[in-house]
Design a protein around this motif. Structure first.
Motif, PDB file in Angstrom:
ATOM      1  N   GLU A 481      -2.003 -12.698 -10.868  1.00  0.00           N
ATOM      2  CA  GLU A 481      -1.486 -11.395 -10.418  1.00  0.00           C
ATOM      3  C   GLU A 481      -2.562 -10.627  -9.655  1.00  0.00           C
ATOM      4  O   GLU A 481      -2.276  -9.971  -8.645  1.00  0.00           O
ATOM      5  N   HIS A 482      -3.807 -10.713 -10.121  1.00  0.00           N
ATOM      6  CA  HIS A 482      -4.917 -10.037  -9.447  1.00  0.00           C
ATOM      7  C   HIS A 482      -5.112 -10.576  -8.030  1.00  0.00           C
ATOM      8  O   HIS A 482      -5.366  -9.806  -7.099  1.00  0.00           O
ATOM      9  N   ILE A 483      -4.980 -11.880  -7.846  1.00  0.00           N
ATOM     10  CA  ILE A 483      -5.121 -12.472  -6.510  1.00  0.00           C
ATOM     11  C   ILE A 483      -4.087 -11.881  -5.552  1.00  0.00           C
ATOM     12  O   ILE A 483      -4.371 -11.638  -4.374  1.00  0.00           O
ATOM     13  N   ARG A 486      -3.249  -5.707  -3.926  1.00  0.00           N
ATOM     14  CA  ARG A 486      -3.693  -5.128  -2.659  1.00  0.00           C
ATOM     15  C   ARG A 486      -5.205  -5.186  -2.504  1.00  0.00           C
ATOM     16  O   ARG A 486      -5.717  -5.327  -1.402  1.00  0.00           O
ATOM     17  N   GLY A 487      -5.924  -5.051  -3.618  1.00  0.00           N
ATOM     18  CA  GLY A 487      -7.373  -5.067  -3.539  1.00  0.00           C
ATOM     19  C   GLY A 487      -7.948  -6.443  -3.318  1.00  0.00           C
ATOM     20  O   GLY A 487      -9.126  -6.584  -2.995  1.00  0.00           O
ATOM     21  N   SER A 488      -7.111  -7.468  -3.471  1.00  0.00           N
ATOM     22  CA  SER A 488      -7.589  -8.833  -3.251  1.00  0.00           C
ATOM     23  C   SER A 488      -6.900  -9.403  -2.012  1.00  0.00           C
ATOM     24  O   SER A 488      -7.129  -8.935  -0.908  1.00  0.00           O
ATOM     25  N   LEU A 489      -6.033 -10.415  -2.172  1.00  0.00           N
ATOM     26  CA  LEU A 489      -5.435 -11.061  -0.997  1.00  0.00           C
ATOM     27  C   LEU A 489      -4.121 -10.429  -0.560  1.00  0.00           C
ATOM     28  O   LEU A 489      -3.563 -10.811   0.475  1.00  0.00           O
ATOM     29  N   ASP A 490      -3.598  -9.495  -1.335  1.00  0.00           N
ATOM     30  CA  ASP A 490      -2.408  -8.723  -0.942  1.00  0.00           C
ATOM     31  C   ASP A 490      -1.262  -9.656  -0.541  1.00  0.00           C
ATOM     32  O   ASP A 490      -0.804  -9.657   0.603  1.00  0.00           O
ATOM     33  N   ILE A 491      -0.786 -10.436  -1.508  1.00  0.00           N
ATOM     34  CA  ILE A 491       0.247 -11.439  -1.265  1.00  0.00           C
ATOM     35  C   ILE A 491       1.585 -10.945  -1.807  1.00  0.00           C
ATOM     36  O   ILE A 491       1.750 -10.770  -3.027  1.00  0.00           O
ATOM     37  N   GLU A 492       2.536 -10.688  -0.928  1.00  0.00           N
ATOM     38  CA  GLU A 492       3.857 -10.247  -1.356  1.00  0.00           C
ATOM     39  C   GLU A 492       4.542 -11.358  -2.151  1.00  0.00           C
ATOM     40  O   GLU A 492       4.488 -12.528  -1.779  1.00  0.00           O
ATOM     41  N   GLY A 493       5.167 -10.992  -3.261  1.00  0.00           N
ATOM     42  CA  GLY A 493       5.829 -11.969  -4.106  1.00  0.00           C
ATOM     43  C   GLY A 493       4.957 -12.483  -5.232  1.00  0.00           C
ATOM     44  O   GLY A 493       5.411 -13.265  -6.069  1.00  0.00           O
ATOM     45  N   LEU A 494       3.682 -12.060  -5.246  1.00  0.00           N
ATOM     46  CA  LEU A 494       2.763 -12.519  -6.281  1.00  0.00           C
ATOM     47  C   LEU A 494       2.325 -11.338  -7.143  1.00  0.00           C
ATOM     48  O   LEU A 494       1.158 -11.154  -7.448  1.00  0.00           O
ATOM     49  N   GLY A 495       3.296 -10.546  -7.529  1.00  0.00           N
ATOM     50  CA  GLY A 495       3.025  -9.434  -8.426  1.00  0.00           C
ATOM     51  C   GLY A 495       3.194  -9.856  -9.874  1.00  0.00           C
ATOM     52  O   GLY A 495       3.083 -11.036 -10.224  1.00  0.00           O
ATOM     53  N   GLU A 496       3.476  -8.888 -10.727  1.00  0.00           N
ATOM     54  CA  GLU A 496       3.569  -9.156 -12.166  1.00  0.00           C
ATOM     55  C   GLU A 496       4.643 -10.190 -12.481  1.00  0.00           C
ATOM     56  O   GLU A 496       4.421 -11.132 -13.251  1.00  0.00           O
TER      57      GLU A 496
END
Length: 773
Positions: A481-483, A486-496
């Motif tokens: 989730e951290h990856i 927004r502060g990391s790779l900001d990947i849509e669909g990779l939230g909680e």
């Protein structure tokens, strides 16, 4: 409780609903029912007043008290024969005095204030004022300080007594303690022949937010319970005596008194000089050397006054002290006499009460959650309650020592705070409401997710951690989730939700991601079989099908549409979420190196340090090859981060992540970078400028503000010092703002910050000569 021109609210915060909300409409009550309820309400209100004013005990929150009082007012309005002269609706504050301090009779009674709770109620009050006065009215608006009401009596310019409000007629003599509060003059300024023979000055003693935070740090260090809120800390500090205390205890008492402040806002008994308006009184008070607030304005209409109320309702966290509303007064003094007062409150003033930022709720349980770093954190699970505009069910309790220090038991009624956008915080229990069914929290000895024994990361650590970093499902989920954040790779669909589905699905039994090493190897074949259990948002329990089995769904597949079936498509099809995730993962492969470093979840390596490392070394290989000394020499890195980097690369499964990401095409270098230490000198509009961003800055996330500073060539510092050039402060800025003010640094708001990072310091408007406000 009912707040006043001169008096504090008896509780900080309030419950989202009150005990009277569910009662029958007053109009439907019989006289006997109304009498019984009025008696019960009166008994309860007096109990709350006695506890609050005489013993500094908070038995109910502010909104609950207000609701009880309003209910009694409604009953007495419907049944006037039930109203007595000593009813709580007709009297002020607590009882006359306690046994702790000597009584002081005020030369003029300290009245209370009536309250309104909505824009419509305020408009109705203003319309009545203007109708009764028969002419245009100007309104003085000031912030309603959540403090302790004090009456200062000056005779021929000399301070002769300081007293609490008490019941409005008689208060407690706290002169000795008030003399230790900075900023309160023992003699008024100005020529003696121009000072009144007698004047009573009314105001609020309070504890600034910064001082409150500092005081609680001292409480923690001393192993004592923290104060629940600034108002109670101020009251408890002021209502002490030196008798019976040791020298060390007296020193601490004086230290606490020295942290208090006072702002005056009115006058009681006096021989009125030639002033015509309340605003002129404030100017007079200031000329006498008395501390007055800068947060007041005079408005020509009720509409403008409503605008003032709305503004501070949105920006209350930016004020240096706690507020729970706005006091609106008719500015013209002649109208004060014409409008008059009831037995307890003036008709020429009203208190607009904001929705609570502190509430009481039930602590249902304390559960332990494991995060991406393995830290085992106790969380309070509470009866859902609305506070500061949002509904809250959980709040962190940090570690087992904090749980003990706060003194909370499972089953307690607790005070919950949520100021602005900060994380909800349990302040402490309402001990007086315990019934014996409460139980103590016991910290588990094993990880609740994988069963590994918990232990400190190193000797002396308070926090317990799960050492199974590679395989603990909670840690893998948290890192994935951290990856995507927004502060990391900001990947849509990779939230909680996405991270949980990839690491802890119900189906298949072996998750697609056992660690984050396989993230960039994911395909549709990995995503389509995934099923997760559907859980109730309130209870967290699985929702059930008709046959009693847990309901499942897949976030990554869908059934074909009718049109697709006509085209011959059969079976599950990838959902939009699945396609977006795979597309976003492909784009993320070429994101900046510093974002990759953040994504590795290396301890202590945040965006600022990652940016510095990427700018200096230019590639992950160069960072891996560097010595601890070479890493520490990079500006913004230092020894602790250098050691953390060395340690991280020595773990085999960490190296596996790097190798598999690289094999999947992830770019772990900065194209065109000339090599370690050879990067061109940083340029940009903020070259050589140090900026601290604190609080909520509109238009920027916390990480986004730091990125904006760095991208403009500046240094994004995490702490305020003499070397800081600018402090960008928004709501919730906290102690950093206070330190910046103490150091006399340039403080800018969100709009000015946007100009600073875009155009540089020269584009900012000139700083006002008087920047105190």
């Amino acid at each position: 409780m009912s707040d006043t021109v001169e008096t504090p609210a008896p509780a900080d915060g309030s419950a989202a609903t009150s005990p009277v909300d569910e009662r029958a409409p007053v109009e439907s009550l019989s006289r006997e029912q109304a009498r019984d309820e009025a008696e019960a309400l009166t008994t309860r209100i007096l109990e709350l007043r006695d506890a609050y004013y005489d013993r500094d005990e908070l038995l109910e929150d502010d909104a609950t008290y207000d609701a009880l009082l309003r209910r009694l007012e409604q009953i007495e309005h419907q049944f006037p024969e039930l109203q007595s002269t000593d009813s709580p609706t007709q009297t002020v504050g607590g009882r006359a005095q306690t046994q702790l301090f000597s009584p002081v009779t005020h030369a003029e009674r300290m009245l209370s204030l009536d309250n309104v709770f909505s824009a419509d109620e305020f408009a109705a009050w203003a319309a009545k004022v203007e109708r009764d006065s028969g002419r245009a009215v100007r309104y003085l608006c000031e912030l309603k300080i959540d403090g302790l009401a004090i009456n200062l009596r000056y005779e021929r310019g000399a301070l002769v007594s300081a007293a609490t409000r008490g019941d409005g007629v008689v208060g407690e003599d706290v002169t000795v303690n008030v003399a230790l509060v900075p900023g309160i003059p023992t003699r008024l300024a100005g020529p003696a022949d121009q000072l009144p023979d007698l004047v009573e000055v009314r105001g609020e003693i309070f504890l600034p937010k910064v001082a409150f935070d500092e005081l609680n740090v001292l409480q923690r260090e001393a192993g004592e319970r923290e104060f629940a809120n600034p108002r109670n800390a101020a009251s408890g500090s002021l209502r002490q005596k030196e008798e019976g205390k040791t020298p060390a205890q007296v020193a601490r008492m004086h230290d606490r008194l020295g942290r208090l402040r006072m702002l005056v806002h009115g006058i009681g008994a006096w021989s009125r000089p030639p002033v015509a308006a309340q605003s002129e009184i404030y100017e007079l008070l200031q000329s006498w050397g008395l501390p007055t607030s800068t947060h007041y304005r005079v408005h020509d209409s009720a509409e403008d006054a409503a605008g003032f109320i709305a503004h501070y309702g949105e920006h209350r966290d930016a004020v240096e002290h706690e507020i729970d509303g706005v006091v609106v007064k008719v500015d013209e003094l002649e109208l004060h006499d014409e409008l008059g007062a009831t037995s307890r409150a003036p008709r020429w003033a009203i208190a607009y009460k904001y929705p609570p930022e502190q509430v009481n709720t039930k602590l249902l349980d304390i559960v332990v959650s494991v995060g991406r770093t393995g830290r085992a954190t106790p969380f309070a699970v509470m009866q859902k309650v609305r506070v500061a505009g949002s509904e809250v069910r959980q709040a962190t309790l940090h570690n087992q020592d904090v749980v003990k220090l706060k003194g909370v038991l499972i089953g307690d009624t607790v005070v919950l705070r949520k100021a602005g956008d900060v994380i909800p915080e349990v302040l402490g229990p309402v001990v007086e409401l315990r019934d014996g069914t409460e139980r103590e929290f016991v910290m588990p000895t094993e990880c609740p997710e994988c069963g590994t024994p918990l232990r400190p990361a190193k000797e002396g650590d308070v926090d317990l951690r799960c050492p199974n970093a590679r395989s603990c499902p909670a840690q893998v989920r948290g890192r994935v989730e951290h990856i995507g954040s927004r502060g990391s790779l900001d990947i849509e669909g990779l939230g909680e939700i996405g991270a949980a589905a990839l690491t802890q699905p119900d189906v298949p039994s072996t998750p697609p991601l056992v660690t984050e090493a396989g993230l960039f190897e994911l395909t549709l074949d990995d995503l389509l079989p995934i099923e997760v259990i559907v859980r109730d948002s309130e209870t967290g329990l699985p929702k059930l099908e008709e046959d009693g089995t847990a309901r499942r769904r897949s976030p990554f597949r869908r059934n074909p549409t009718a049109a697709e079936k006509k085209q011959g498509l059969e079976g599950p099809q990838p959902s939009a979420v699945a396609l977006t995730l795979l597309d976003e993962l492909e784009k993320a492969k070429t994101k900046p190196l510093w974002r990759m470093l953040v994504g590795f979840s290396i301890r202590h390596v945040g965006p600022v340090a990652a940016r510095a490392l990427a700018d200096h070394f230019g590639s992950l290989d160069a960072i891996r090859a560097a010595t601890a000394e070479e890493l520490a020499a990079v500006d913004g890195v230092g020894g602790i981060i250098a050691d953390a980097l060395i340690d991280w690369f020595q773990v085999d499964w960490h190296v596996e992540i790097v190798d598999r990401w690289a094999a999947a095409g992830v770019q772990l270098f900065t194209p065109g970078h000339p090599g370690p230490g050879a990067a061109a000198a940083a340029g940009g509009v903020l070259a050589g400028i140090t900026v601290v961003a604190t609080g909520s800055l509109e238009g920027f996330t916390r990480e986004g503000a730091q990125e904006a500073i760095i991208a403009a060539g500046g240094k994004a510092a995490s702490s305020v010092s003499k070397k800081t050039d600018f402090v960008a402060a928004g709501p919730g800025a906290g102690s950093k703002l206070g330190k910046a003010e103490a150091l006399g640094l340039r403080i800018i708001d969100a709009a000015q910050f946007a100009i600073l990072v875009r155009e540089g310091p020269d584009a900012l408007p000139a700083e006002p000569a008087d920047a105190a406000e």
